[in-house]
Structure formats: structure tokens, C-alpha cells
Design an enzyme around this catalytic site. Sequence first.
Site, PDB file in Angstrom:
ATOM      1  N   ASP A 140      17.329  76.147  41.587  1.00  0.00           N
ATOM      2  CA  ASP A 140      18.708  76.495  41.209  1.00  0.00           C
ATOM      3  C   ASP A 140      18.879  77.992  41.427  1.00  0.00           C
ATOM      4  OD1 ASP A 140      21.255  76.557  40.316  1.00  0.00           O
ATOM      5  OD2 ASP A 140      20.846  75.857  38.287  1.00  0.00           O
ATOM      6  N   ALA A 141      19.204  78.331  42.679  1.00  0.00           N
ATOM      7  CA  ALA A 141      19.218  79.738  43.096  1.00  0.00           C
ATOM      8  C   ALA A 141      20.621  80.229  43.455  1.00  0.00           C
ATOM      9  CB  ALA A 141      18.296  79.916  44.296  1.00  0.00           C
ATOM     10  N   LYS A 142      21.513  79.292  43.717  1.00  0.00           N
ATOM     11  CA  LYS A 142      22.914  79.587  44.042  1.00  0.00           C
ATOM     12  C   LYS A 142      23.018  80.674  45.115  1.00  0.00           C
ATOM     13  CE  LYS A 142      24.278  78.008  39.465  1.00  0.00           C
ATOM     14  NZ  LYS A 142      22.974  78.015  38.763  1.00  0.00           N
ATOM     15  N   ARG A 143      22.360  80.419  46.269  1.00  0.00           N
ATOM     16  CA  ARG A 143      22.345  81.390  47.360  1.00  0.00           C
ATOM     17  C   ARG A 143      23.487  81.126  48.344  1.00  0.00           C
ATOM     18  NH1 ARG A 143      17.476  84.391  45.974  1.00  0.00           N
ATOM     19  NH2 ARG A 143      17.719  83.828  43.803  1.00  0.00           N
TER      20      ARG A 143
END
Length: 271
Positions: A91-94
Site C-alpha cells: 500500500d504505497a499509493k505511487r
Amino acid sequence: MDKKTLFGNIQRKASFLCVGLDTDLAKIPSHLLKEADPIFAFNREIIDKTADFAVAYKPNIAFYEALGPKGWESLQKTLEYIPKDIFTIADAKRGDIGNTSKLYAKAFFEQMDFDSITVAPYMGKDSVSPFLEFKDKWVILLALTSNEGSKDFQVLGTEGGKPLFQQVLEKSQQWGTDDNLMYVVGATRGEKIAEVRKYAPDHFFLVPGVGAQGGSLEEVAKYGMNKSCGLLVNSSRGIIYASEDKDFGDRARVEAEKLQQEMAKLLEQYC
Ligand SMILES: O=c1ccn([C@@H]2O[C@H](COP(=O)(O)O)[C@@H](O)[C@H]2O)c(=O)[nH]1
């Protein structure tokens, strides 16, 4: 992992539970702070106690990168410890211009071997496509998030009159398939989940927001489930911090099992 295998795991475990590993040094039991790697020691116990009920684990990358090189090491060890038949989500939301996205993808899919990564869609196709080029890996695109601020942009009408989240769903389906693209849809959105499902009937949704954020699992299943289940419902704090004492693993197991039992019934009812 492909969609068929993921659904097979959901059926085998009668569960669509994703356990969120939002592991915070300030919240883990104090006896673990004596360990060489307290974060990994905590995660190992959580994984040991919840793996029977989970089909996915989702470490939130912020909790690890905030600790610098040691945090990345704890993350890598955690990823390697997760049983291989369980789906993993960074869950890095890149998401950035193409050449930068490509390096984010290499970081999470090659340096680390995550099955999937959360990506923000707002820089468009060239920012998302580099992640989709990796075989057997998934992009989980933010569609309608669980937080209050989702109302600031995601539900507003665009030039064509459609809300932004609908544009994201419709447009992105031209970039990937239901075997490499999922969407983040918050459990706190209630009936709105049915609307999201209308625009993406076959895709899996990663659904955060049950537990600590108060979303209803029953509503998520009622409005969001499809014929392949189509849901990975995440709970982080509600499971991993069920106790802040030495019994944290056992208490996490109890909370995970409670959700799994409810999920088993919902699968019978709606899938
Ligand atoms: O819309 C979103 C997208 C991501 N999250 C993340 O999920 C977990 C939720 O944690 P809880 O403790 O179960 O509330 C956390 O990592 C968030 O960053 C989200 O909540 N909503």
C-alpha cells in the site's frame, strides 16, 4: 497470482479478509522493543496467528519507510515471511511520470516481490501503464477512497458530467484487465459501492475502512460482491492492535476469525 487462484483461495478459506500491517513502534507491545527487529517480531506473530483466516496482507509502506533503512529491512523480512499462497499488497499509493513510475514498479515488483501495489490515478495513463507491464502483478488504483477528503475531488463532476471516480473506473479499464487491475473503494461509502460496482462489474475491489473507520462489512458485501467475490476487505488497527499487551497475537486471531466467520456467511448469501 491470477484472479482464478485468488478466488480459489477465497473459496478454500471462506474468507476475503486482508490483514493490514500498519505496524507502528509507538503502538506495539513494549516487551517487543527489546528484540533486534521489533517491527518484524510483531508482524511475524500477527502473520502466524491470522494466516488461517487471511487471503491477503497489506503492509502500509508509510509505516516502514518512516523508519529509514531499518524499516525497509523489516518490510522485506515481513514480505518473505508471508506464506506464498497469500496475496500481498504494497500500500504505497505511487504514480509519477512514466520513467519514474517504471522505477517504482521495479522497486516493489523486482527488488521486493509484492503481488500488487496501490497507485494514484491522477497523473493518467503514462503514470499507471509502467506498473501494468509487469507480468503476474497487479495495480490497485484509487477510485473512491474511505476518507473524508474523498469528497473534495473524487465525487465532483468532470467536464462530461461524470464524477471523477467514474471517469477513473471507465478510462482505466482501457489500460488493464480484470486480471491485473483492481480498485480501492472505501467501506465507508455505503450504497455508493453499488454505483462503483456498476462501472466495474468484474474487477476486484480492495476495500479499506471496516473496523477502526466504522464501515459496514454487511453493506460492502451486499453492494460490492460479484460472482468471483470481487472483494478484499482490509482491517488493520481493528486486528493488529486488538490488544497492546503480550496477548496481541491471540487477540488479533480472535478478531480475524470473527471477520472470517461473518465473511463465510456473506459469501454464501451473495456470491
Ligand atoms: O481509501 C483508503 C485507502 C487506503 N487506506 C489504508 O487502509 C488502511 C486502513 O486501516 P484501518 O486501521 O483498518 O483503518 C490504512 O493502511 C490506510 O492507509 C484507507 O484507509 N482508505
